[in-house]
Design a protein around this motif. Structure first.
Motif, PDB file in Angstrom:
ATOM      1  N   SER A   1       0.822  -1.213   0.000  1.00 14.39           N
ATOM      2  CA  SER A   1       0.000   0.000   0.000  1.00 14.39           C
ATOM      3  C   SER A   1       0.855   1.261   0.000  1.00 14.39           C
ATOM      4  CB  SER A   1      -0.985  -0.006   1.166  1.00 14.39           C
ATOM      5  OG  SER A   1      -0.272   0.033   2.361  1.00 14.39           O
ATOM      6  N   LYS A   2       2.070   1.180   0.504  1.00 20.81           N
ATOM      7  CA  LYS A   2       2.997   2.320   0.500  1.00 20.81           C
ATOM      8  C   LYS A   2       3.139   2.964  -0.880  1.00 20.81           C
ATOM      9  CE  LYS A   2       4.144   3.264   4.394  1.00 20.81           C
ATOM     10  NZ  LYS A   2       3.695   2.094   5.078  1.00 20.81           N
ATOM     11  N   ALA A   3       3.178   2.120  -1.909  1.00 24.58           N
ATOM     12  CA  ALA A   3       3.416   2.622  -3.263  1.00 24.58           C
ATOM     13  C   ALA A   3       2.212   3.389  -3.799  1.00 24.58           C
ATOM     14  CB  ALA A   3       3.755   1.462  -4.192  1.00 24.58           C
ATOM     15  N   PHE A   4       1.062   3.283  -3.119  1.00 21.53           N
ATOM     16  CA  PHE A   4      -0.168   3.863  -3.651  1.00 21.53           C
ATOM     17  C   PHE A   4      -0.800   4.891  -2.719  1.00 21.53           C
ATOM     18  CE2 PHE A   4       0.249  -0.205  -5.785  1.00 21.53           C
ATOM     19  CZ  PHE A   4      -0.041   0.135  -7.091  1.00 21.53           C
TER      20      PHE A   4
ATOM     21  N   VAL B   1       1.173   9.286  -4.602  1.00 25.07           N
ATOM     22  CA  VAL B   1       0.475   9.622  -5.838  1.00 25.07           C
ATOM     23  C   VAL B   1       0.626  11.113  -6.143  1.00 25.07           C
ATOM     24  CG1 VAL B   1      -1.811   9.798  -6.882  1.00 25.07           C
ATOM     25  CG2 VAL B   1      -1.139   7.700  -5.704  1.00 25.07           C
ATOM     26  N   GLN B   2       0.605  11.933  -5.106  1.00 17.28           N
ATOM     27  CA  GLN B   2       0.805  13.368  -5.287  1.00 17.28           C
ATOM     28  C   GLN B   2       2.125  13.612  -6.022  1.00 17.28           C
ATOM     29  OE1 GLN B   2      -1.693  15.200  -4.530  1.00 17.28           O
ATOM     30  NE2 GLN B   2      -0.736  17.102  -5.221  1.00 17.28           N
ATOM     31  N   ALA B   3       3.156  12.867  -5.643  1.00 20.46           N
ATOM     32  CA  ALA B   3       4.464  13.031  -6.265  1.00 20.46           C
ATOM     33  C   ALA B   3       4.484  12.547  -7.714  1.00 20.46           C
ATOM     34  CB  ALA B   3       5.518  12.275  -5.446  1.00 20.46           C
ATOM     35  N   LEU B   4       3.530  11.672  -8.064  1.00 17.30           N
ATOM     36  CA  LEU B   4       3.480  11.149  -9.442  1.00 17.30           C
ATOM     37  C   LEU B   4       2.734  12.094 -10.388  1.00 17.30           C
ATOM     38  CD1 LEU B   4       2.568   7.374  -8.946  1.00 17.30           C
ATOM     39  CD2 LEU B   4       4.731   8.292  -9.800  1.00 17.30           C
ATOM     40  N   ARG B   5       1.998  13.050  -9.826  1.00 18.44           N
ATOM     41  CA  ARG B   5       1.135  13.887 -10.658  1.00 18.44           C
ATOM     42  C   ARG B   5       1.844  14.575 -11.829  1.00 18.44           C
ATOM     43  NH1 ARG B   5      -4.094  15.909  -9.634  1.00 18.44           N
ATOM     44  NH2 ARG B   5      -5.126  14.640  -8.068  1.00 18.44           N
TER      45      ARG B   5
ATOM     46  N   ALA C   1      -7.001   3.516  -5.560  1.00 18.11           N
ATOM     47  CA  ALA C   1      -7.992   4.611  -5.542  1.00 18.11           C
ATOM     48  C   ALA C   1      -7.368   5.994  -5.718  1.00 18.11           C
ATOM     49  CB  ALA C   1      -8.803   4.566  -4.248  1.00 18.11           C
ATOM     50  N   GLN C   2      -6.311   6.260  -4.973  1.00 20.45           N
ATOM     51  CA  GLN C   2      -5.721   7.606  -5.064  1.00 20.45           C
ATOM     52  C   GLN C   2      -5.068   7.812  -6.429  1.00 20.45           C
ATOM     53  OE1 GLN C   2      -7.665   7.907  -2.249  1.00 20.45           O
ATOM     54  NE2 GLN C   2      -6.490   9.799  -2.434  1.00 20.45           N
TER      55      GLN C   2
END
Ligand code: HEM
Ligand code: SF4
Lengths: 73, 393
Positions: free
Chosen positions: B95-98, B103-107, B345-346
């Motif tokens: 779950s850490k990866a998600f 996810v904010q950092a992946l935007r 989800a995120q």
């Protein structure tokens, strides 16, 4: 690791229900947010894995002396 | 009563759900394979099924011939088939990866991919197929990069991935063959990463397996296949579905154009309103007698929690059949609820928000080219949506 653990749910909670489904003895959903049933809980490894499974890292578990136990990095 | 109620070639929820909610909210239905189950239609009951440990996911794999939507049990070693504590073990591993922060950092990267796809579509010129040019490559590129799967192989796993989600679209032998091929493909990649680890999720999972023994080899393979398949079929399908829904609700579209700050709220409303499942809900099995809305579910009975129906429950949502991008109270459960709450989800929220934003800003005059009668629907799959969607601008 003597003494109770401090359990807190931060405002980042999105009411996913992951903690409530996994550890109903420790968490309940109240008005769209999770709350610890016992903010000062007997040490239980389940609390650590639930904190690691929370999608928002909204569950903070600390030892009696304040050391952060979960979520882990 | 046979279930599903329709063939999924529409984004309007079949009227049988509203009828069931009003008259018999927990109703006996016959599934495509293995016999009868209880269909649960009210928001409160669906949430109960999704959170109460007396409804087990693991039990569904113990009786592979039980009531089900797919000829084969889907991912017997995957997270969706597990109950706590085995489920918690895998979930806390990944779950850490998600998380929201990750996810904010992946935007920025997701935005870059979306912009690149919009450029290519503009260069191609109208009409263009939104599915192959935008909706599908966006989330597939993201999941490939996260997992560490070469995007160049996507032609190969798109068809396999569709096959895995088939209920009646394909003969069982073809589905089994696709499952086998995808497992072999991922097993091959895992061997390659074992020999030469990289900074990706596959390498991380291999480390958890080899150094910490936190999951089995089969769990490793099935979890990776599961992510690749969900990464393909969910957000991709909803990007095209949302585009269609907005095009068919011009008032809502105009409100969004006038105030793009509404996009996150609009995405939540689109998630609530637009059924992704053609069959709604992965079955669970009761491990004890449980009463729901006055009906006794016996231990051993199968239960189908209808997320689509819950999201249209008049007891929870005002005018549930209206799409209202300004809706304020919206406790939808489009990502599920409880232990199996969507791991992605995120990530999916970010992808959907960025997709809607990119399409609104880069294609101010985007329209669906065809009339409803001429649309190309996926058929016989677990999910509903377009196999292709021609758009013009
Ligand atoms: C619009 C996009 C999406 C929607 C509506 C959606 C919806 C859902 C729902 C409803 C569930 C729970 C099913 C149940 O309890 O019966 C679920 C589980 C799951 N989803 Fe998603 N999903 C989406 C995108 C994604 C993406 C992009 C990924 C992966 C990157 C993903 C990965 C998963 C996984 C691994 C599970 C199983 C979790 C578990 O069993 O603990 N999903 N999803
Ligand atoms: S798992 Fe996290 S986000 Fe979900 S309800 Fe519990 S605290 Fe809230």
């Amino acid at each position: 690791m003597n003494g109770p653990w401090h359990v807190e749910v931060t405002p980042d909670c999105i009411a996913s229900g992951v903690c409530v489904g996994t550890a109903p003895a420790h968490f309940a959903l109240v008005e769209g947010r999770s709350v610890p049933r016992n903010p000062s809980a007997a040490p239980d490894p389940l609390l650590l894995s639930v904190a690691d499974a929370c999608p928002m890292e909204a569950i903070r578990v600390r030892a009696a002396d304040g050391t952060a136990l979960a979520p882990t990095d | 009563m046979d279930y599903p109620f329709g063939d999924g070639t529409s984004l309007a929820l079949e009227p049988e759900y509203a009828e069931a909610r009003a008259t018999c909210p927990v109703v006996r239905v016959r599934l495509p394979f293995g016999g009868e189950a209880w269909l649960v239609t009210r928001h409160a009951d669906v949430r109960e099924v999704l959170t109460d440990p007396r409804f087990s996911s693991r039990e569904t794999t113990r009786n592979p011939d039980g009531p089900r939507f797919t000829p084969q049990p889907l991912f017997p070693a995957g997270v969706m088939s597990m109950d706590p504590p085995e489920h918690t073990r895998i979930r806390s591993l990944v779950s850490k990866a998600f998380t929201g922060a990750r996810v904010q950092a992946l935007r920025p990267r997701i935005t870059e991919i979306a912009e690149g796809l919009a450029d290519a579509m503009l260069e191609h010129g109208p009409p263009a197929d939104l599915v192959t040019m935008f909706a599908l490559p966006l989330p597939v590129t993201v999941i490939c990069e996260l997992l560490g799967v070469p995007y160049a192989d996507h032609g190969r796993f798109r068809e396999l991935s569709d096959a895995l989600l088939s209920t009646t679209a394909l003969p069982p032998e073809e589905i089994f063959a696709a499952v086998k091929e995808l497992n072999l493909y991922l097993a091959g990649l895992i061997e390659a990463r074992r020999a030469a680890p990289r900074d990706d999720m596959l390498s991380g999972l291999i480390r958890a397996r080899d150094q910490e023994d936190r999951l089995s080899e089969q769990e490793l393979v099935e979890f990776s296949v599961g992510l690749l398949v969900t990464g393909h079929e969910t957000a991709a399908t909803q990007i095209a579905n949302f585009t269609y829904m907005l095009a068919r609700n011009p008032g809502q579209l105009a409100a969004l154009r006038a105030d793009p700050a509404l996009i996150p709220n609009a995405v939540e409303e689109l998630l609530r309103h637009t059924p992704l499942g053609a069959v709604s809900g992965i079955p669970r099995v009761a491990t004890e007698d449980v009463e729901l809305s006055g009906v006794t579910i016996k231990a051993g009975d199968s239960v189908v929690p209808s997320i689509n129906s819950a999201n249209h429950d008049e007891a929870v949502f005002d005018n549930p059949h209206d799409l209202d991008v300004t809706r304020e109270s919206n406790p939808h459960i489009a990502f599920g609820h409880g232990v199996h709450f969507c791991l992605g989800a995120q990530l999916a929220r970010a992808e959907l928000q960025i997709a809607v934003h990119t399409l609104l800003t880069r294609f101010p005059a985007l329209r669906i080219s065809a009339d409803d009668a001429a649309l190309h629907w996926k058929k016989g799959l677990l999910i509903r949506g377009f196999s292709s969607l021609s758009v013009t601008w």
